[in-house]
Motif scaffolding. Sequence first.
Motif, PDB file in Angstrom:
ATOM      1  N   UNK A  73       0.826  -1.205   0.000  1.00 32.53           N
ATOM      2  CA  UNK A  73       0.000   0.000   0.000  1.00 32.53           C
ATOM      3  C   UNK A  73       0.860   1.255   0.000  1.00 32.53           C
ATOM      4  N   UNK A  74       1.889   1.282   0.830  1.00 29.56           N
ATOM      5  CA  UNK A  74       2.715   2.484   0.925  1.00 29.56           C
ATOM      6  C   UNK A  74       3.504   2.746  -0.349  1.00 29.56           C
ATOM      7  N   UNK A  75       4.030   1.710  -0.972  1.00 32.03           N
ATOM      8  CA  UNK A  75       4.789   1.945  -2.200  1.00 32.03           C
ATOM      9  C   UNK A  75       3.887   2.495  -3.292  1.00 32.03           C
ATOM     10  N   UNK A  76       2.657   2.013  -3.342  1.00 35.52           N
ATOM     11  CA  UNK A  76       1.733   2.503  -4.363  1.00 35.52           C
ATOM     12  C   UNK A  76       1.284   3.934  -4.084  1.00 35.52           C
ATOM     13  N   UNK A  77       0.934   4.224  -2.827  1.00 31.12           N
ATOM     14  CA  UNK A  77       0.443   5.575  -2.536  1.00 31.12           C
ATOM     15  C   UNK A  77       1.546   6.617  -2.634  1.00 31.12           C
ATOM     16  N   UNK A  78       2.746   6.287  -2.162  1.00 29.62           N
ATOM     17  CA  UNK A  78       3.837   7.249  -2.292  1.00 29.62           C
ATOM     18  C   UNK A  78       4.215   7.439  -3.759  1.00 29.62           C
ATOM     19  N   UNK A  81       1.454   9.708  -5.196  1.00 28.02           N
ATOM     20  CA  UNK A  81       1.575  11.069  -4.668  1.00 28.02           C
ATOM     21  C   UNK A  81       2.802  11.774  -5.242  1.00 28.02           C
ATOM     22  N   UNK A  82       3.909  11.061  -5.379  1.00 32.20           N
ATOM     23  CA  UNK A  82       5.122  11.666  -5.932  1.00 32.20           C
ATOM     24  C   UNK A  82       4.981  12.028  -7.386  1.00 32.20           C
ATOM     25  N   UNK A  83       4.167  11.254  -8.111  1.00 29.98           N
ATOM     26  CA  UNK A  83       3.957  11.562  -9.522  1.00 29.98           C
ATOM     27  C   UNK A  83       3.117  12.817  -9.701  1.00 29.98           C
ATOM     28  N   UNK A  84       2.275  13.117  -8.736  1.00 32.09           N
ATOM     29  CA  UNK A  84       1.410  14.288  -8.844  1.00 32.09           C
ATOM     30  C   UNK A  84       2.118  15.542  -8.344  1.00 32.09           C
ATOM     31  N   UNK A  85       2.617  15.468  -7.091  1.00 30.36           N
ATOM     32  CA  UNK A  85       3.270  16.650  -6.520  1.00 30.36           C
ATOM     33  C   UNK A  85       4.069  16.233  -5.277  1.00 30.36           C
TER      34      UNK A  85
END
Length: 140
Positions: A73-78, A81-85
């Motif tokens: 879950x954390x690898x996907x959400x980070x 989020x990093x791809x957006x901003x």
Amino acid sequence: NMFSGLFSSRTIIAHISSMLRCLLGCVFGAIAILGLLLIRFYSPKYVPGEDDASVLGLALACTFLLASSSACWQSATFGMAGAISPSLMQALMIGQGIAGIVSGVVGIVAGGSNQALAGSFIFAAVLVVGGMPLLCWNVR
């Protein structure tokens, strides 16, 4: 940390979408949380004749499942989020820190009662699974 490295590797997990990784992490995380709660009440302290080794094995399996689902879950959400901003990554880290502090305070306030323990574990599982529709709604 080992799971985070495996799930952030481009060779191992690259073929699974971030959305699916988030959903799988949520489902298996909730299963592991509820499994740990059931193990707590299935321990030899409450069930006479049950040995410690079987309970320890089940607890380790649930902990392994919780660690791997959290890493997924954390690898996907980070990653999303990093791809957006970069500010979203910071907000995600702050949210995780606040959640850790709040859960610690709830544990201190609730004390050692079985009802408080069951309530906090069930609440955590409901929140984990409850976030799945929000994720699917926002990432279309």
